[in-house]
Scaffold this motif. Structure first.
Motif, PDB file in Angstrom:
ATOM      1  N   GLY A 239     -21.911 -20.746 -16.842  1.00 11.80           N
ATOM      2  CA  GLY A 239     -22.762 -21.726 -16.667  1.00 11.80           C
ATOM      3  C   GLY A 239     -23.391 -22.257 -18.057  1.00 11.80           C
ATOM      4  O   GLY A 239     -23.519 -23.261 -18.589  1.00 11.80           O
ATOM      5  N   PHE A 240     -23.947 -21.285 -18.937  1.00 16.71           N
ATOM      6  CA  PHE A 240     -24.558 -21.385 -20.027  1.00 16.71           C
ATOM      7  C   PHE A 240     -23.641 -22.086 -20.922  1.00 16.71           C
ATOM      8  O   PHE A 240     -23.984 -23.096 -21.557  1.00 16.71           O
ATOM      9  CB  PHE A 240     -25.039 -20.170 -20.532  1.00 16.71           C
ATOM     10  N   PHE A 241     -22.349 -21.669 -21.187  1.00 18.39           N
ATOM     11  CA  PHE A 241     -21.299 -21.991 -22.277  1.00 18.39           C
ATOM     12  C   PHE A 241     -20.719 -23.257 -21.883  1.00 18.39           C
ATOM     13  O   PHE A 241     -20.191 -23.957 -22.727  1.00 18.39           O
ATOM     14  CB  PHE A 241     -20.548 -20.978 -22.760  1.00 18.39           C
ATOM     15  N   THR A 242     -20.832 -23.583 -20.454  1.00 17.59           N
ATOM     16  CA  THR A 242     -20.267 -24.886 -20.267  1.00 17.59           C
ATOM     17  C   THR A 242     -21.158 -25.858 -20.627  1.00 17.59           C
ATOM     18  O   THR A 242     -20.958 -27.025 -21.187  1.00 17.59           O
ATOM     19  CB  THR A 242     -20.182 -25.068 -18.615  1.00 17.59           C
ATOM     20  N   LEU A 243     -22.687 -25.496 -20.740  1.00 18.71           N
ATOM     21  CA  LEU A 243     -23.719 -26.556 -21.187  1.00 18.71           C
ATOM     22  C   LEU A 243     -23.445 -26.650 -22.736  1.00 18.71           C
ATOM     23  O   LEU A 243     -23.476 -27.507 -23.220  1.00 18.71           O
ATOM     24  CB  LEU A 243     -24.928 -25.995 -20.614  1.00 18.71           C
ATOM     25  N   GLN A 244     -23.433 -25.318 -23.167  1.00 16.12           N
ATOM     26  CA  GLN A 244     -23.482 -25.272 -24.582  1.00 16.12           C
ATOM     27  C   GLN A 244     -22.258 -25.934 -25.340  1.00 16.12           C
ATOM     28  O   GLN A 244     -22.417 -26.503 -26.436  1.00 16.12           O
ATOM     29  CB  GLN A 244     -23.423 -23.622 -25.136  1.00 16.12           C
ATOM     30  N   ALA A 245     -21.117 -26.141 -24.602  1.00 22.80           N
ATOM     31  CA  ALA A 245     -20.089 -26.444 -25.188  1.00 22.80           C
ATOM     32  C   ALA A 245     -20.150 -28.081 -25.443  1.00 22.80           C
ATOM     33  O   ALA A 245     -19.513 -28.598 -26.604  1.00 22.80           O
ATOM     34  CB  ALA A 245     -18.783 -26.486 -24.279  1.00 22.80           C
ATOM     35  N   VAL A 246     -21.120 -28.635 -24.682  1.00 20.65           N
ATOM     36  CA  VAL A 246     -21.230 -30.247 -24.969  1.00 20.65           C
ATOM     37  C   VAL A 246     -22.545 -30.598 -25.340  1.00 20.65           C
ATOM     38  O   VAL A 246     -22.913 -31.765 -25.733  1.00 20.65           O
ATOM     39  CB  VAL A 246     -20.933 -31.052 -23.780  1.00 20.65           C
ATOM     40  N   TYR A 247     -23.316 -29.678 -25.380  1.00 21.17           N
ATOM     41  CA  TYR A 247     -24.774 -30.024 -25.709  1.00 21.17           C
ATOM     42  C   TYR A 247     -25.209 -30.761 -27.005  1.00 21.17           C
ATOM     43  O   TYR A 247     -25.900 -31.685 -26.982  1.00 21.17           O
ATOM     44  CB  TYR A 247     -25.709 -28.912 -25.763  1.00 21.17           C
ATOM     45  N   VAL A 248     -24.679 -30.220 -28.038  1.00 22.94           N
ATOM     46  CA  VAL A 248     -24.797 -30.990 -29.320  1.00 22.94           C
ATOM     47  C   VAL A 248     -24.459 -32.347 -29.478  1.00 22.94           C
ATOM     48  O   VAL A 248     -25.257 -33.331 -29.741  1.00 22.94           O
ATOM     49  CB  VAL A 248     -24.258 -30.083 -30.415  1.00 22.94           C
ATOM     50  N   PRO A 249     -23.164 -32.837 -28.965  1.00 23.92           N
ATOM     51  CA  PRO A 249     -22.878 -34.172 -29.027  1.00 23.92           C
ATOM     52  C   PRO A 249     -23.582 -35.006 -27.686  1.00 23.92           C
ATOM     53  O   PRO A 249     -23.896 -36.126 -28.159  1.00 23.92           O
ATOM     54  CB  PRO A 249     -21.360 -34.111 -28.526  1.00 23.92           C
ATOM     55  N   TYR A 250     -23.748 -34.095 -26.748  1.00 21.90           N
ATOM     56  CA  TYR A 250     -24.617 -34.770 -25.805  1.00 21.90           C
ATOM     57  C   TYR A 250     -26.129 -35.335 -26.086  1.00 21.90           C
ATOM     58  O   TYR A 250     -26.714 -36.449 -26.156  1.00 21.90           O
ATOM     59  CB  TYR A 250     -24.865 -34.111 -24.551  1.00 21.90           C
ATOM     60  N   ALA A 251     -26.744 -34.277 -27.056  1.00 15.43           N
ATOM     61  CA  ALA A 251     -28.132 -34.447 -27.529  1.00 15.43           C
ATOM     62  C   ALA A 251     -28.083 -35.603 -28.589  1.00 15.43           C
ATOM     63  O   ALA A 251     -28.872 -36.262 -28.818  1.00 15.43           O
ATOM     64  CB  ALA A 251     -28.627 -33.079 -28.076  1.00 15.43           C
ATOM     65  N   VAL A 252     -26.929 -35.572 -29.371  1.00 14.00           N
ATOM     66  CA  VAL A 252     -26.824 -36.550 -30.521  1.00 14.00           C
ATOM     67  C   VAL A 252     -26.679 -37.902 -29.745  1.00 14.00           C
ATOM     68  O   VAL A 252     -27.480 -39.007 -30.197  1.00 14.00           O
ATOM     69  CB  VAL A 252     -25.713 -36.027 -31.762  1.00 14.00           C
ATOM     70  N   HIS A 253     -25.681 -38.169 -29.283  1.00 12.05           N
ATOM     71  CA  HIS A 253     -25.256 -39.384 -28.498  1.00 12.05           C
ATOM     72  C   HIS A 253     -26.128 -39.778 -27.288  1.00 12.05           C
ATOM     73  O   HIS A 253     -26.268 -41.409 -27.158  1.00 12.05           O
ATOM     74  CB  HIS A 253     -23.643 -39.521 -28.273  1.00 12.05           C
ATOM     75  N   ARG A 254     -26.568 -39.082 -26.583  1.00 16.08           N
ATOM     76  CA  ARG A 254     -27.024 -39.425 -25.206  1.00 16.08           C
ATOM     77  C   ARG A 254     -28.718 -39.440 -25.279  1.00 16.08           C
ATOM     78  O   ARG A 254     -29.362 -40.194 -24.754  1.00 16.08           O
ATOM     79  CB  ARG A 254     -26.758 -38.687 -23.976  1.00 16.08           C
ATOM     80  N   LEU A 255     -29.261 -38.380 -26.107  1.00 17.38           N
ATOM     81  CA  LEU A 255     -30.602 -38.001 -26.196  1.00 17.38           C
ATOM     82  C   LEU A 255     -30.910 -38.778 -27.441  1.00 17.38           C
ATOM     83  O   LEU A 255     -32.199 -38.842 -27.577  1.00 17.38           O
ATOM     84  CB  LEU A 255     -30.971 -36.778 -25.961  1.00 17.38           C
ATOM     85  N   GLY A 256     -30.058 -39.187 -28.311  1.00 15.17           N
ATOM     86  CA  GLY A 256     -30.508 -39.799 -29.735  1.00 15.17           C
ATOM     87  C   GLY A 256     -31.326 -38.900 -30.543  1.00 15.17           C
ATOM     88  O   GLY A 256     -32.304 -39.223 -31.308  1.00 15.17           O
ATOM     89  N   LEU A 257     -30.945 -37.569 -30.566  1.00  9.94           N
ATOM     90  CA  LEU A 257     -31.651 -36.646 -31.553  1.00  9.94           C
ATOM     91  C   LEU A 257     -30.947 -36.340 -32.692  1.00  9.94           C
ATOM     92  O   LEU A 257     -29.715 -36.455 -32.940  1.00  9.94           O
ATOM     93  CB  LEU A 257     -31.791 -35.268 -30.846  1.00  9.94           C
ATOM     94  N   SER A 258     -31.860 -36.080 -33.999  1.00 14.12           N
ATOM     95  CA  SER A 258     -31.444 -35.795 -35.060  1.00 14.12           C
ATOM     96  C   SER A 258     -30.956 -34.269 -35.312  1.00 14.12           C
ATOM     97  O   SER A 258     -31.154 -33.534 -34.451  1.00 14.12           O
ATOM     98  CB  SER A 258     -32.423 -35.847 -36.122  1.00 14.12           C
TER      99      SER A 258
END
Length: 419
Positions: A239-258
């Motif tokens: 579960g953790f690494f299914t999340l980790q696999a996409v978190y950075v692009p998700y955070a950048v493109h969907r959450l708008g984070l630097s």
């Protein structure tokens, strides 16, 4: 009956060799976390990686746990564990320094980043297999929970500072120097092990690799306590690494984070671990040993629900809260599960049992990462968050119905169950 407090101010004196191991562990964990945080940030911001690319990168960086834990665990039972750990940190330092040189030469590519990530993770596997097997030979049985608590508190500090520092280094001074810092820390971790005196172990006749592996597997899968602990950890990591696999692009493109903001949200994981470590004595006074093992899996489940909530409410704070929950509860699980494994495993089998645990649990990481890459490519990043929540639900269910959840205290051979 309650179990000894892992993070209490015990009067027991931890010996100098253990203190050397603890400091080396802190530095090695910091090196690992900086490099793990830097890798997806470099991939997204420097190399233009997609969610599928970062998922495959995570797979490469976790695959050594699946492929190499068992061979290295058998080796740790046959040879010097201190030497294996020192060499492993040297390997990781070499891999991280190579990334720095490639960045400076403008020659870094995603395949090269993945290969060097694989090599660096190989060093991590060797260290993580040998360290838990070494601890029981350095401290007495009655202070094992305290010693494991110190190790996990150091890891918590590294998990707090590492991801945030990795993000800040990438944002401030560039990707290459983030890896340069990781290489320097790995070199220091190896140096700290140089003076550690490992107690001699009773010599036993070397047997065929498969026979030794079979004995370790029979012990783990035949034990009513270790079996559900292993399964819980497997599904937590999936579960953790299914999340980790996409978190950075998700955070950048969907959450708008630097890059820095992403590093801070990842750093919330380590902050949660520190808070969990500080809260552990209070928790231990109020609940039995078995109940403590439930806290981590249910915190993981709650964290997955919070991350799913960002689909409806994109928020830096929700993302940070999710990673905080992933840290605050599971540290109790890590200390408890490690102590339980050390308490009931014969000394001569410790390396193999640790290796089997690493293979099954950490080996689940590339499976989770590959699952994240596959799901994101076919159904999008949103579906990965939901799939991760399902994995966390399974691991919470496994531990709550297991006999380990009913332990009143740390077992001494036979399990001691609460009513």
């Amino acid at each position: 009956m309650r179990f000894p407090l892992p993070f209490s101010s015990s009067r027991a004196t931890l010996p100098a060799p253990f203190q050397q191991l603890a400091w080396s562990n802190l530095v090695a964990q910091s090196a690992e976390q900086i490099s793990l945080a830097a890798a997806p940030l470099v991939a997204v911001f420097t190399l233009g990686a997609t969610a599928r690319d970062t998922g495959l990168l995570q797979t490469a960086q976790t695959l050594p746990f699946l492929l190499l834990s068992i061979p290295l665990g058998v080796y740790a039972d046959r040879r010097s564990r201190r030497a294996l750990m020192a060499v492993s940190e040297g390997v990781r330092a070499l891999a991280m320094a190579s990334v720095l040189l490639l960045v400076l030469a403008h020659a870094l590519t995603l395949p090269l980043l993945a290969v060097l990530g694989f090599l660096g993770a190989t060093g991590t596997v060797a260290y993580s297999v040998a360290a838990p097997a070494l601890v029981p030979s350095l401290v007495s049985r009655d202070v094992l929970p305290v010693a494991n608590g110190r190790i996990e508190l150091a890891r918590s500090v590294a998990y707090s500072a590492g991801p945030a520092l990795g993000g800040l280094l990438v944002g401030w001074i560039g990707a290459g120097w983030a890896y340069g810092c990781a290489a320097a820390l790995s070199t220091l971790a190896a140096a700290l092990l140089a003076g550690l005196r490992e107690p001699p172990r009773a010599t036993t006749a070397t047997r065929h690799f498969m026979l030794e592996l079979r004995d370790g597997a029979r012990f783990v899968f035949g034990d009513a306590l270790l079996r559900p602990m292993l399964a819980t950890a497997v599904f937590f990591n999936i579960g953790f690494f299914t999340l980790q696999a996409v978190y950075v692009p998700y955070a950048v493109h969907r959450l708008g984070l630097s890059a820095s903001a992403v590093g801070v949200t990842l750093g919330a994981y380590g902050i949660g671990m520190v808070c969990g470590a500080l809260a552990a004595p209070s928790v231990a006074r109020r609940v039995t040993f078995g109940r403590t093992l439930i806290v981590g899996p249910f915190c993981g489940l709650a964290a997955s629900f919070v991350m799913v909530a960002t689909l409806a409410v994109p928020s830096f704070w929700l993302a940070a809260a999710s990673f905080f929950l992933l840290g605050v509860g599971p540290i109790l699980w890590t200390v408890g599960s490690t102590t339980l494994r050390q308490a009931i495993t014969p000394a001569g089998m410790m390396g193999r049992v640790s290796a089997l645990n690493s293979t099954a649990t950490y080996g689940a990481r590339p499976i989770g990462a590959l699952l994240g890459a596959t799901i994101s490519a076919r159904f999008g990043m949103d579906a990965c968050l939901v799939a991760a929540a399902l994995g966390f639900a399974v691991q919470a269910w496994i531990i709550v119905i297991s006999p380990a959840a009913r332990l009143a205290r740390i077992p001494d051979g036979a399990a001691v169950l609460s009513p």
